[in-house]
Design a protein around this motif. Structure first.
Motif, PDB file in Angstrom:
ATOM      1  N   ASP A 107      21.083  63.128  21.120  1.00 49.30           N
ATOM      2  CA  ASP A 107      21.592  62.414  19.952  1.00 49.30           C
ATOM      3  C   ASP A 107      23.082  62.147  20.090  1.00 49.30           C
ATOM      4  O   ASP A 107      23.616  61.189  19.548  1.00 49.30           O
ATOM      5  CB  ASP A 107      21.336  63.246  18.693  1.00 49.30           C
ATOM      6  CG  ASP A 107      19.853  63.488  18.502  1.00 49.30           C
ATOM      7  OD1 ASP A 107      19.111  62.503  18.379  1.00 49.30           O
ATOM      8  OD2 ASP A 107      19.425  64.658  18.534  1.00 49.30           O
ATOM      9  N   MET A 164      32.110  66.293  12.558  1.00 49.54           N
ATOM     10  CA  MET A 164      32.199  65.072  11.742  1.00 49.54           C
ATOM     11  C   MET A 164      30.884  64.303  11.816  1.00 49.54           C
ATOM     12  O   MET A 164      30.390  63.782  10.813  1.00 49.54           O
ATOM     13  CB  MET A 164      33.339  64.200  12.262  1.00 49.54           C
ATOM     14  CG  MET A 164      33.576  62.971  11.421  1.00 49.54           C
ATOM     15  SD  MET A 164      34.759  61.890  12.239  1.00 49.54           S
ATOM     16  CE  MET A 164      35.113  60.748  10.900  1.00 49.54           C
ATOM     17  N   TYR A 165      30.336  64.255  13.019  1.00 48.05           N
ATOM     18  CA  TYR A 165      29.057  63.553  13.222  1.00 48.05           C
ATOM     19  C   TYR A 165      27.939  64.238  12.449  1.00 48.05           C
ATOM     20  O   TYR A 165      27.170  63.602  11.741  1.00 48.05           O
ATOM     21  CB  TYR A 165      28.748  63.534  14.716  1.00 48.05           C
ATOM     22  CG  TYR A 165      27.514  62.758  15.096  1.00 48.05           C
ATOM     23  CD1 TYR A 165      27.494  61.374  15.056  1.00 48.05           C
ATOM     24  CD2 TYR A 165      26.353  63.414  15.512  1.00 48.05           C
ATOM     25  CE1 TYR A 165      26.373  60.644  15.416  1.00 48.05           C
ATOM     26  CE2 TYR A 165      25.218  62.704  15.882  1.00 48.05           C
ATOM     27  CZ  TYR A 165      25.237  61.315  15.827  1.00 48.05           C
ATOM     28  OH  TYR A 165      24.109  60.618  16.182  1.00 48.05           O
ATOM     29  N   LEU A 184      26.263  58.244  21.547  1.00 49.43           N
ATOM     30  CA  LEU A 184      25.906  58.536  20.153  1.00 49.43           C
ATOM     31  C   LEU A 184      24.680  57.761  19.731  1.00 49.43           C
ATOM     32  O   LEU A 184      24.497  56.614  20.137  1.00 49.43           O
ATOM     33  CB  LEU A 184      27.047  58.111  19.215  1.00 49.43           C
ATOM     34  CG  LEU A 184      28.185  59.062  18.978  1.00 49.43           C
ATOM     35  CD1 LEU A 184      29.186  58.400  18.037  1.00 49.43           C
ATOM     36  CD2 LEU A 184      27.701  60.367  18.384  1.00 49.43           C
ATOM     37  N   ARG A 185      23.870  58.386  18.912  1.00 49.61           N
ATOM     38  CA  ARG A 185      22.815  57.649  18.218  1.00 49.61           C
ATOM     39  C   ARG A 185      23.419  57.086  16.948  1.00 49.61           C
ATOM     40  O   ARG A 185      23.976  57.822  16.129  1.00 49.61           O
ATOM     41  CB  ARG A 185      21.662  58.582  17.864  1.00 49.61           C
ATOM     42  CG  ARG A 185      20.522  58.483  18.868  1.00 49.61           C
ATOM     43  CD  ARG A 185      19.403  59.382  18.488  1.00 49.61           C
ATOM     44  NE  ARG A 185      18.711  58.927  17.275  1.00 49.61           N
ATOM     45  CZ  ARG A 185      17.671  59.562  16.744  1.00 49.61           C
ATOM     46  NH1 ARG A 185      17.223  60.662  17.318  1.00 49.61           N
ATOM     47  NH2 ARG A 185      17.092  59.105  15.663  1.00 49.61           N
ATOM     48  N   SER A 186      23.286  55.785  16.781  1.00 47.28           N
ATOM     49  CA  SER A 186      23.936  55.126  15.640  1.00 47.28           C
ATOM     50  C   SER A 186      23.106  55.203  14.364  1.00 47.28           C
ATOM     51  O   SER A 186      23.617  54.967  13.273  1.00 47.28           O
ATOM     52  CB  SER A 186      24.182  53.654  15.974  1.00 47.28           C
ATOM     53  OG  SER A 186      22.932  53.016  16.239  1.00 47.28           O
ATOM     54  N   LEU A 226      21.538  57.812  13.007  1.00 49.98           N
ATOM     55  CA  LEU A 226      21.518  59.061  12.241  1.00 49.98           C
ATOM     56  C   LEU A 226      22.528  59.024  11.106  1.00 49.98           C
ATOM     57  O   LEU A 226      22.220  59.376   9.974  1.00 49.98           O
ATOM     58  CB  LEU A 226      21.760  60.253  13.160  1.00 49.98           C
ATOM     59  CG  LEU A 226      20.672  60.469  14.226  1.00 49.98           C
ATOM     60  CD1 LEU A 226      20.946  61.704  15.042  1.00 49.98           C
ATOM     61  CD2 LEU A 226      19.293  60.587  13.575  1.00 49.98           C
ATOM     62  N   GLY A 227      23.750  58.595  11.403  1.00 49.60           N
ATOM     63  CA  GLY A 227      24.768  58.548  10.360  1.00 49.60           C
ATOM     64  C   GLY A 227      25.049  57.132   9.890  1.00 49.60           C
ATOM     65  O   GLY A 227      25.736  56.918   8.893  1.00 49.60           O
ATOM     66  N   ALA A 229      29.757  55.368  10.069  1.00 47.51           N
ATOM     67  CA  ALA A 229      30.016  56.772  10.408  1.00 47.51           C
ATOM     68  C   ALA A 229      30.134  56.937  11.929  1.00 47.51           C
ATOM     69  O   ALA A 229      30.936  57.741  12.411  1.00 47.51           O
ATOM     70  CB  ALA A 229      28.897  57.663   9.874  1.00 47.51           C
ATOM     71  N   ALA A 289      33.567  55.753  12.870  1.00 45.22           N
ATOM     72  CA  ALA A 289      34.574  56.746  12.464  1.00 45.22           C
ATOM     73  C   ALA A 289      34.589  57.919  13.442  1.00 45.22           C
ATOM     74  O   ALA A 289      35.654  58.440  13.800  1.00 45.22           O
ATOM     75  CB  ALA A 289      34.281  57.232  11.048  1.00 45.22           C
ATOM     76  N   CYS A 290      33.408  58.322  13.872  1.00 40.94           N
ATOM     77  CA  CYS A 290      33.299  59.448  14.788  1.00 40.94           C
ATOM     78  C   CYS A 290      33.891  59.107  16.156  1.00 40.94           C
ATOM     79  O   CYS A 290      34.635  59.892  16.740  1.00 40.94           O
ATOM     80  CB  CYS A 290      31.823  59.831  14.902  1.00 40.94           C
ATOM     81  SG  CYS A 290      31.552  61.299  15.856  1.00 40.94           S
ATOM     82  N   MET A 336      37.642  59.027  15.856  1.00 41.67           N
ATOM     83  CA  MET A 336      38.226  60.370  15.842  1.00 41.67           C
ATOM     84  C   MET A 336      38.337  60.905  17.265  1.00 41.67           C
ATOM     85  O   MET A 336      39.333  61.524  17.651  1.00 41.67           O
ATOM     86  CB  MET A 336      37.334  61.288  15.017  1.00 41.67           C
ATOM     87  CG  MET A 336      37.898  62.681  14.859  1.00 41.67           C
ATOM     88  SD  MET A 336      36.665  63.734  14.061  1.00 41.67           S
ATOM     89  CE  MET A 336      37.683  65.143  13.668  1.00 41.67           C
ATOM     90  N   TYR A 337      37.308  60.658  18.049  1.00 45.52           N
ATOM     91  CA  TYR A 337      37.301  61.113  19.442  1.00 45.52           C
ATOM     92  C   TYR A 337      38.411  60.421  20.237  1.00 45.52           C
ATOM     93  O   TYR A 337      39.178  61.070  20.943  1.00 45.52           O
ATOM     94  CB  TYR A 337      35.931  60.805  20.048  1.00 45.52           C
ATOM     95  CG  TYR A 337      35.733  61.301  21.463  1.00 45.52           C
ATOM     96  CD1 TYR A 337      35.569  62.651  21.733  1.00 45.52           C
ATOM     97  CD2 TYR A 337      35.692  60.414  22.528  1.00 45.52           C
ATOM     98  CE1 TYR A 337      35.376  63.112  23.029  1.00 45.52           C
ATOM     99  CE2 TYR A 337      35.489  60.861  23.821  1.00 45.52           C
ATOM    100  CZ  TYR A 337      35.336  62.212  24.070  1.00 45.52           C
ATOM    101  OH  TYR A 337      35.137  62.650  25.359  1.00 45.52           O
ATOM    102  N   ASN A 388      42.067  61.392  19.747  1.00 44.59           N
ATOM    103  CA  ASN A 388      42.487  62.658  20.357  1.00 44.59           C
ATOM    104  C   ASN A 388      42.875  62.529  21.823  1.00 44.59           C
ATOM    105  O   ASN A 388      43.274  63.506  22.454  1.00 44.59           O
ATOM    106  CB  ASN A 388      41.357  63.686  20.245  1.00 44.59           C
ATOM    107  CG  ASN A 388      41.450  64.466  18.955  1.00 44.59           C
ATOM    108  OD1 ASN A 388      42.504  65.015  18.641  1.00 44.59           O
ATOM    109  ND2 ASN A 388      40.383  64.496  18.194  1.00 44.59           N
TER     110      ASN A 388
END
Lengths: 203, 203
Positions: free
Chosen positions: A179, A198-199, B182-184, B186-187, B191, B194-195, B198-199, B202
């Motif tokens: 995931d 966050m995820y 990422l699986r788009s 799920l959130g 989201a 945004a995730c 955030m990554y 950093n």
């Protein structure tokens, strides 16, 4: 966050530490060697037989010795006709299924994603990092001998992939199995934890 | 965030929208069909020959027609002895390398991760989603016919994987090729953006 989080990780990527920090953040149980101990205790296997079984999968000499061990009979264990390796895997699988039934938790390694694939409350994470990062980390954290660290890190990757393939029949590095996947070395362990959190908080 | 972001995505996962939103958030250029147009213009290829070349890779009839087209001679294009497909890929690769040299940007699809693999300022993302999510999205966003949507979505996945394999020699779904996956579904799209942000913040 009512999920069971499984973590598959490259050796030295910090996947276990990330898992532990996630479990702390959510106040849920964390299973790694703890699974091993629990499986060992419940099934009556000698705990030593479970230690690092995942990392032994390409070490043919050690593996042969382990497979040839006749510490207990098949009948005694209730797994007739199976190799020691398969019996260990089955015992671990039972424990993994059991702890998953108890509620949200973090489980590191041991094909937990595969073992729990029929549940609908699983989040599968994969943690990787550059070879350089993993070598440095393995020397620092796992006290690998500096001279042999590179060789060991690469060998452990291979053995984890083989272990996964042997038991699940699937490729360990198949992105569609996860995931979320992250390289931990780009932002560091804590930033990686924050990003995963966050995820997960959005689910 | 001084990176070049490449996005590889399953059809219907929203990878392109995620890329566009990331580009907007960072105020950097976004290349998708724009690359196609630019490549077409600069190389003198008919723009139509570039359209959706990635999604044609398993459509053998269309592909054969495309490969057999003699709209322009090899010599004229400067790619002697190459198929139309390879010439299109080379022209696109040149454009991708050129826009990457211009600075941070988001590039969706077209093996950009492979084409730019020797740069050290690349972040490779992979966006996936459940088949159900992708079918629904394809019907809504791309206006796929409801009855055939499932078939088309699965075919497009296959063609993207084949296109990647043909041109790079690598597996499209190899997790170790990506910095973040990422699986788009799920959130949701926002989201997920945004995730990722955030990554990237950093780095």
């Amino acid at each position: 966050m009512e999920k069971i989080i499984t973590i598959t990780r490259q050796y030295g990527s910090g996947g276990r530490e990330i898992g532990r920090k996630l479990a702390e953040a959510y106040g849920i149980p964390f299973y790694d060697n703890e699974i091993i101990s629990r499986a060992a205790k419940e099934s009556g296997f000698a705990e030593a037989a479970f230690q690092n079984v995942e990392d032994k999968a390409t070490n043919s000499l050690l593996y042969s010795i382990a497979m040839g061990m006749n510490v207990f009979s098949n009948q005694e264990m209730g797994f007739t006709g199976l190799s020691l390796d398969d019996r260990v895997f089955l015992a671990q699988s039972n424990v993994i299924r059991k702890v998953a039934e108890e509620g949200p938790c973090v489980i590191v390694g041991k094909c937990a994603d595969y073992i729990l694939k029929d549940r609908d409350d699983i989040i599968n994470l994969f943690i990787s990092a550059s070879v350089d990062f993993r070598i440095k980390r393995s020397i620092q954290i796992d006290s690998l001998p500096t001279k042999k660290a590179a060789e060991i890190v690469l060998k452990k990757d291979k053995s984890r992939a083989n272990y996964y393939k042997y038991h699940s029949g699937e490729r360990w590095d198949n992105i569609l199995n996860y995931d979320m996947a992250l390289r931990s070395d780009l932002g560091g362990i804590d930033a990686t934890v924050a990003c995963i959190k966050m995820y997960l908080d959005n689910l």
